[in-house]
Scaffold this active site. Structure first.
Site, mmCIF file in Angstrom:
data_model
loop_
_atom_site.group_PDB
_atom_site.id
_atom_site.type_symbol
_atom_site.label_atom_id
_atom_site.label_comp_id
_atom_site.label_asym_id
_atom_site.label_seq_id
_atom_site.Cartn_x
_atom_site.Cartn_y
_atom_site.Cartn_z
ATOM 1 N N GLU A 275 -39.013 91.976 -33.228
ATOM 2 C CA GLU A 275 -37.923 91.379 -34.022
ATOM 3 C C GLU A 275 -36.558 91.796 -33.459
ATOM 4 O O GLU A 275 -35.591 91.054 -33.560
ATOM 5 C CB GLU A 275 -38.040 91.786 -35.495
ATOM 6 C CG GLU A 275 -39.236 91.197 -36.229
ATOM 7 C CD GLU A 275 -39.065 89.716 -36.629
ATOM 8 O OE1 GLU A 275 -37.941 89.312 -36.954
ATOM 9 O OE2 GLU A 275 -40.073 88.981 -36.601
ATOM 10 N N HIS B 136 -46.587 88.072 -33.202
ATOM 11 C CA HIS B 136 -45.441 88.686 -32.526
ATOM 12 C C HIS B 136 -45.827 89.157 -31.108
ATOM 13 O O HIS B 136 -44.974 89.273 -30.244
ATOM 14 C CB HIS B 136 -44.946 89.887 -33.325
ATOM 15 C CG HIS B 136 -44.106 89.521 -34.509
ATOM 16 N ND1 HIS B 136 -44.597 88.809 -35.572
ATOM 17 C CD2 HIS B 136 -42.795 89.763 -34.783
ATOM 18 C CE1 HIS B 136 -43.622 88.640 -36.466
ATOM 19 N NE2 HIS B 136 -42.530 89.208 -36.007
ATOM 20 N N CYS C 106 -49.550 83.218 -38.647
ATOM 21 C CA CYS C 106 -49.426 84.642 -38.936
ATOM 22 C C CYS C 106 -50.831 85.163 -39.212
ATOM 23 O O CYS C 106 -51.497 84.681 -40.137
ATOM 24 C CB CYS C 106 -48.530 84.838 -40.152
ATOM 25 S SG CYS C 106 -48.423 86.540 -40.721
ATOM 26 N N CYS D 223 -51.730 89.304 -33.536
ATOM 27 C CA CYS D 223 -50.487 89.238 -34.305
ATOM 28 C C CYS D 223 -49.585 88.287 -33.533
ATOM 29 O O CYS D 223 -49.447 88.426 -32.303
ATOM 30 C CB CYS D 223 -49.850 90.627 -34.388
ATOM 31 S SG CYS D 223 -48.202 90.609 -35.118
ATOM 32 N N ASP E 226 -44.620 81.749 -40.733
ATOM 33 C CA ASP E 226 -44.923 83.127 -40.320
ATOM 34 C C ASP E 226 -44.004 84.035 -41.140
ATOM 35 O O ASP E 226 -43.070 83.558 -41.795
ATOM 36 C CB ASP E 226 -44.647 83.311 -38.815
ATOM 37 C CG ASP E 226 -44.886 84.747 -38.356
ATOM 38 O OD1 ASP E 226 -45.892 85.359 -38.778
ATOM 39 O OD2 ASP E 226 -44.062 85.285 -37.584
ATOM 40 N N SER E 227 -44.256 85.334 -41.070
ATOM 41 C CA SER E 227 -43.382 86.264 -41.773
ATOM 42 C C SER E 227 -42.017 86.366 -41.089
ATOM 43 O O SER E 227 -41.061 86.834 -41.694
ATOM 44 C CB SER E 227 -44.038 87.643 -41.829
ATOM 45 O OG SER E 227 -44.357 88.067 -40.528
ATOM 46 N N TYR F 245 -45.346 91.513 -43.273
ATOM 47 C CA TYR F 245 -46.503 91.250 -44.129
ATOM 48 C C TYR F 245 -47.625 92.260 -43.857
ATOM 49 O O TYR F 245 -48.418 92.574 -44.736
ATOM 50 C CB TYR F 245 -47.087 89.861 -43.850
ATOM 51 C CG TYR F 245 -46.328 88.685 -44.418
ATOM 52 C CD1 TYR F 245 -45.117 88.845 -45.087
ATOM 53 C CD2 TYR F 245 -46.848 87.403 -44.286
ATOM 54 C CE1 TYR F 245 -44.443 87.741 -45.593
ATOM 55 C CE2 TYR F 245 -46.185 86.303 -44.804
ATOM 56 C CZ TYR F 245 -44.980 86.474 -45.446
ATOM 57 O OH TYR F 245 -44.330 85.384 -45.956
#
Ligand code: DGL
Length: 294
Positions: free
Chosen positions: A179, A213, A97, A211, A34-35, A66
């Site tokens: 994040e 996240h 991702c 996504c 993943d990013s 990304y």
């Protein structure tokens, strides 16, 4: 299982030795990228469904996010990440991702001889088609994912001729909030409401978290959209599908009572990744290694 020896040349002239992918064996690890941290939601689901399997994870923190990059740039990153994981002699690749999958899935499948390539978009699209009652599906993802319209393509494919209305919103501001670990903060709630408002106005009954996240915000998103909207998180669906694929291809590793090893590599900031990642994963991350691209 024997995979035919291949030697493929990619556009950078990177040459894969046939031996790298020639002999597959169930003891090899599953590679996931993943990013950043978001892919850990997929790791968590795979650890639950496939506890014996070893996993190698790569988080491309140095090039995060990304989702605001061009398809060509995301493809470049996805290929680098795949090649890094192939050096770890993986038996399966998980593109954890959505932005990467939306820009690179076809290319990864055509360029690299990895027996199994799983992604987050196809299982979520199929599940949305299965659960929606009014046929109105919302997608919240990054700009790259929304622009690719890959969800629409797979919703159509999974829908067998039935028609659906799909409403998408790009929600890039949620990525840095995740994040930073701001999962339950008021500022995060406000941002979610701003993004989901237009989708709810379209009377969606199903919302895809497009996504990786976003599942970390699931509880907050649930509070914002209310109980009448089904929320789709691809991670457990992907994990079940991966288990079936590994089993079908003779690559499932089972060893009673053994907890598979989890190795984590990042392209920057290993300490931050470890600290926040442990919260997300619910287990200790022993040694997060930084790799540097030459
Ligand atoms: N986890 C990525 C995804 O699923 C988004 C984060 C980013 O923009 O890099 O699309």
């Amino acid at each position: 299982m024997h995979v035919p020896a291949i030697a493929s040349l990619d556009d950078r002239g990177f040459y894969f030795e046939a031996g790298d992918t020639g002999r597959m064996n169930a003891r090899r690890p599953i590679g996931i990228f993943d990013s950043g941290l978001g892919g850990l939601t997929v790791v968590r689901a795979i650890r639950r469904a496939l506890p014996n399997e070893d996993i190698v994870y790569f988080g491309d923190i140095a090039r995060l996010p990304y989702g605001i990059k061009s398809p060509a740039q995301i493809l470049r990153c996805s290929k680098d990440n795949t090649e890094f994981l192939m050096e770890k002699r993986i038996k399966a690749l998980v593109v954890a991702c959505n932005s990467s999958a939306s820009a690179s899935l076809d290319v990864l499948q055509n360029c690299y001889k990895i027996p199994i390539i799983a992604d987050v978009i196809r299982p979520a699209a199929a599940e949305a088609v299965r659960v929606t009652e009014n046929g109105r599906i919302g997608i919240m993802g990054t700009q790259a994912t929304v622009r690719s319209r890959l969800y629409e393509k797979y919703i159509k494919k999974s829908g067998f001729g039935k028609s659906f209305r799909v409403f998408s919103v790009a929600a890039p501001l949620l990525v840095p909030l995740v994040e930073a670990g701001w999962l339950r903060d008021q500022v995060t709630r406000d941002v979610i409401e701003r993004y989901t408002g237009p989708l709810l106005a379209q009377k969606i009954d199903t919302l895809i978290l497009g996504c990786t996240h976003f599942p970390l915000l699931k509880e907050t998103i649930r509070e914002c959209v209310g109980g009448g909207t089904q929320i789709i998180d691809a991670a457990p669906l992907l994990a079940d599908g991966l288990k079936r694929s590994l089993s079908r291809s003779g690559l499932l590793f089972s060893a009673n009572g053994r907890l598979g090893k989890l190795k984590v590599y990042v392209s920057d900031a290993p300490e931050d990744f470890k600290r926040i990642g442990e919260r997300f994963l619910g287990e200790r991350l022993l040694g997060v290694k930084k790799v540097s691209w030459s």
